[in-house]
Write an enzyme that holds these catalytic residues in place. Sequence first.
Site, PDB file in Angstrom:
ATOM      1  CG  ASP A   3      -2.253   0.672   0.942  1.00  0.00           C
ATOM      2  OD1 ASP A   3      -2.352   1.431  -0.047  1.00  0.00           O
ATOM      3  OD2 ASP A   3      -3.197   0.442   1.717  1.00  0.00           O
TER       4      ASP A   3
ATOM      5  CG  ASP B  73      -8.829   2.045  -0.335  1.00  0.00           C
ATOM      6  OD1 ASP B  73      -8.485   0.877  -0.591  1.00  0.00           O
ATOM      7  OD2 ASP B  73      -8.089   2.862   0.257  1.00  0.00           O
TER       8      ASP B  73
END
Length: 516
Positions: A253, A323
Amino acid sequence: HQFNPFLILKRKNADEFQGEVLGFSLVYSGDFIGQVEVDNFDVTRVVMGIHPNEFRWELQKGEMFQTPEMVMVYSEHGMNEMSQTYHELYRTRLARGIWRDKERPILINNWEATYFDFNEEKILQIARKAKEIGIELFVLDDGWFGKRNWDNCSLGDWYPNLEKLRDGIAGLSKKIEEMGMKFGLWFEPEMVSPDSRLFRSHPDWAIQVKGRPKQLARNQLVLDLSREEVQDYIVESVDRVLREAPITYVKWDMNRNITDWGSGHLAAGRQKELGHRYILGLYRILERLTGMHPDVLFEGCAGGGGRFDPGMLYYMPQIWASDDTDAAERLAIQHGTACVYPPVSMGCHVSACPNHIVGRETPLFTRGVVAMEGNLGYELDLTAMEEKDKDEVKRQIGFYKDIREIVQKGRYYRLKHDGDQRAWMYVSEKGDRAVVSFVQILAKANTVPKRLRLKGLEREAFYRVEQVMEAGEEAGTPGIRDVCLLRGSSLMNIGLGLNRPSGDFQAQQWVMYREG
């Protein structure tokens, strides 16, 4: 998140399946610019490359600078043919390693199920339920390291939080492997928290402008990847965790944008080299780690799909698309992503309802159909689901395993992307099977019966068409109805009949088998 290093030029009359189209895809993961200019002679000029703002590179005598490459694709049969060309090229030639051609595992990620609030027993409870319904990979997300109970500390301290995980990552991963599943782990290696051992030991390793206050975002700073010692620290930290435990998947990430462009490593006259040197440092890190751990499936992420580009696909054959896990929102996100990137590269998850971002309720069947457009995964608490919903998830998993090779290696067709209707399909490499998906976003009154015309079939061949339904009486089995035999020309010219809407966010799905 708003811009991708890709653009399309098309004739005014061009659409998905007709007309001239040119695609431009920059193989680079840093700041870029894409410009199109039409001059007074109607000549169109396209420029793509490293963004010139805040960029400078000093070349000494005898030195060389290599610019990023760009992949250009021409199609005279519309945008879908252009997309298929990019898909085949990037899937089979840009991506590398054993995972390039292997079927990708169906995973469950604990993030939306627990966020930071978990312990080993809670994780194992979810994992046991996941195994029961056929999930193949468990991914432990943020919160497993340092003293990380919120997003305000510990980035950079890549050692397990033994208060949460009494046997550490090694112990947890072995227990999950003993269940018959693989284990994956989340990292955010490019970041550092001011409240961390790493920052207290090396405050100069963060990107910052000397003499000015440091700007925090998400309570974190960005490490200066232009420095070799920082690169070495990241490689050694991640490598140590991967060597000490059976880990077959890494979610990499990168959750904040970069500000305070400054490096204590570079001379004053070379500060504008930092942006490009950061990307070169990132590539060097990934080259080393993927070489050291060739059996690990790396998935990229940058606050979702903020760094979805060919440069990252070279090292990571799949990337988390967004997301935003709301199924209705994901329709547009995945449609845009698949304009250039192969569906096998898209991570797509089924999440709980109401969705934690937009609060929307969508049927579980629809959420499954949308997530099957790419690599299917789940991001919810299986221990809190009703039995009928677990039966439906089990059905989805069994069905996806049956069609997985078609989705991940087949030819992709965008059939509808207008108003409140979305549709897409896949045809297998051999052309003997196809999967078709349709979603009606908002129901409308007083509509006439609609049909969905297909693509990519053999005109004279006959296809057995089966409509896929939710879990039937026998738990975990797909219900099939409306089995019929139709010629390819009929399916492409007349199409499949669509149901009248019975509510918002309704989906339909079909699977087809070529006869003879």
